[in-house]
Scaffold this active site. Structure first.
Site, mmCIF file in Angstrom:
data_model
loop_
_atom_site.group_PDB
_atom_site.id
_atom_site.type_symbol
_atom_site.label_atom_id
_atom_site.label_comp_id
_atom_site.label_asym_id
_atom_site.label_seq_id
_atom_site.Cartn_x
_atom_site.Cartn_y
_atom_site.Cartn_z
ATOM 1 C CB SER A 44 5.413 -11.802 3.434
ATOM 2 O OG SER A 44 5.273 -10.432 3.343
ATOM 3 C CG HIS A 99 8.988 -3.774 7.684
ATOM 4 N ND1 HIS A 99 9.267 -5.057 8.071
ATOM 5 C CD2 HIS A 99 8.503 -3.860 6.410
ATOM 6 C CE1 HIS A 99 8.948 -5.887 7.083
ATOM 7 N NE2 HIS A 99 8.493 -5.183 6.063
ATOM 8 C CD GLU A 198 -1.978 1.184 2.095
ATOM 9 O OE1 GLU A 198 -2.542 0.116 1.778
ATOM 10 O OE2 GLU A 198 -0.824 1.242 2.555
HETATM 11 I I1 8IG Z 1 1.182 -8.177 2.219
HETATM 12 O O1 8IG Z 1 -2.545 -3.697 1.136
HETATM 13 C C1 8IG Z 1 0.623 -6.286 2.146
HETATM 14 N N1 8IG Z 1 1.422 -5.311 2.532
HETATM 15 N N2 8IG Z 1 0.618 -0.730 2.591
HETATM 16 N N3 8IG Z 1 -0.994 -2.225 1.858
HETATM 17 C C2 8IG Z 1 0.252 -1.977 2.350
HETATM 18 N N4 8IG Z 1 1.121 -2.936 2.629
HETATM 19 C C3 8IG Z 1 0.742 -4.198 2.369
HETATM 20 C C4 8IG Z 1 -0.507 -4.529 1.860
HETATM 21 C C5 8IG Z 1 -1.421 -3.490 1.586
HETATM 22 N N5 8IG Z 1 -0.563 -5.855 1.736
#
Ligand code: 8IG
Length: 277
Positions: A44, A99, A198
């Protein structure tokens, strides 16, 4: 359901490297490009780089290639693009990332990397959007990945396959990226399973064990790329500060907006880096 039955990677008896070789042969046939030199997975915020690195020779829907999964997001078409760079090299642009949180298993997660390697690529550029733990990283900041911590409790390696991961994210390529943009910072990427972000406590744990970036991809892909003997460049676009580091709750929309705003700048940066590879 039908799709999971027909994906050969879901058969435990299948050899994932053989599937990747067949996929690479299909790719050569559909793109008319016999061999690719470098591969890029665009996460992204990085998608526009595909238009800037060179001339698109062919675009193939990923689902037409053996072993690739349907895109997780409805209406989103994952594509594989063959791009000819100004220096005559061929780049394979992977716009179809599977993913780990999709739950199809790690073989499907790393299939694009193995296919790129089977197609001849010796350099793997892995990009993503991620959360930042270093407070001075404002959303929209691109950072180099210097190392990773894999918190998925999984691996693309199967059986007694012991592979060294020292300097997994090539120092040479990081130095090269900094000749293009000397202000590029770097950090340790921490892969969580997701798809939830998280908790603030988990972010503090990641920080305590030496993490600077939190995300849901890349680490497993990098391991597979190393197994395939590729040289790896990893870059994260910090789209948000990690939970608890930023004072407001994380919003997926915010993350998308930050990625979109940064996209022209970081895509141009990546195109310049790719030119110099
Ligand atoms: I864009 O804050 C994105 N991907 N694990 N944590 C995690 N994945 C993400 C985050 C994030 N922001």
């Amino acid at each position: 359901m039908l799709e999971s039955i027909t994906n050969p990677l879901d058969d435990p008896a299948a050899d994932p490297f053989e599937v990747a070789r067949e996929a690479a042969a299909q790719l050569a046939e559909k793109t008319g490009v016999e061999r690719h030199d470098i591969a890029l997975t665009l996460g992204s915020g990085w998608g526009k780089a595909a238009d800037l690195i060179g001339e698109t020779v062919a675009t193939v829907p990923a689902t037409e290639i053996l072993g690739f999964s349907k895109p997780a997001l409805e209406g989103h078409v994952g594509t594989l693009r063959s791009v000819r760079l100004a220096n005559g090299k061929h780049a394979l642009v992977i716009g179809a990332r599977t993913h780990y949180y999709e739950g199809h298993g790690v073989r499907r997660v790393v299939h694009s990397v193995r296919t790129a390697a089977a197609a001849g690529a010796t350099t793997m550029v892995l990009t993503n959007g991620a959360g930042g733990i270093k407070e001075h990283w404002k959303p929209g900041t691109p950072v180099l990945i210097s190392d990773h911590i894999n918190l998925t409790a999984d691996s693309p390696l199967e059986g007694a396959t012991f592979i060294d991961l020292t300097d997994l994210y090539s120092r040479r390529l990081r130095d090269l990226a900094r000749t293009i943009d000397p202000s590029l910072d770097e950090g340790v990427y921490t892969q969580f399973r997701g798809p939830h972000y998280e908790t603030p406590a988990e972010v503090q744990m990641a920080k305590a064990v030496g993490g600077h970036i939190v995300g849901m991809s890349t680490a497993l892909e990098a391991i597979a790329a190393r197994q395939a003997g590729m040289e790896i460049l990893g870059m994260s676009l910090i789209t948000n500060l990690a939970a608890g580091i930023q004072k407001t709750p994380l919003s997926h929309q915010e993350v998308i907006d930050a990625g979109r705003a940064a996209e022209p700048v970081i895509s141009a940066l990546l195109a310049q880096i790719v030119e110099s590879l």
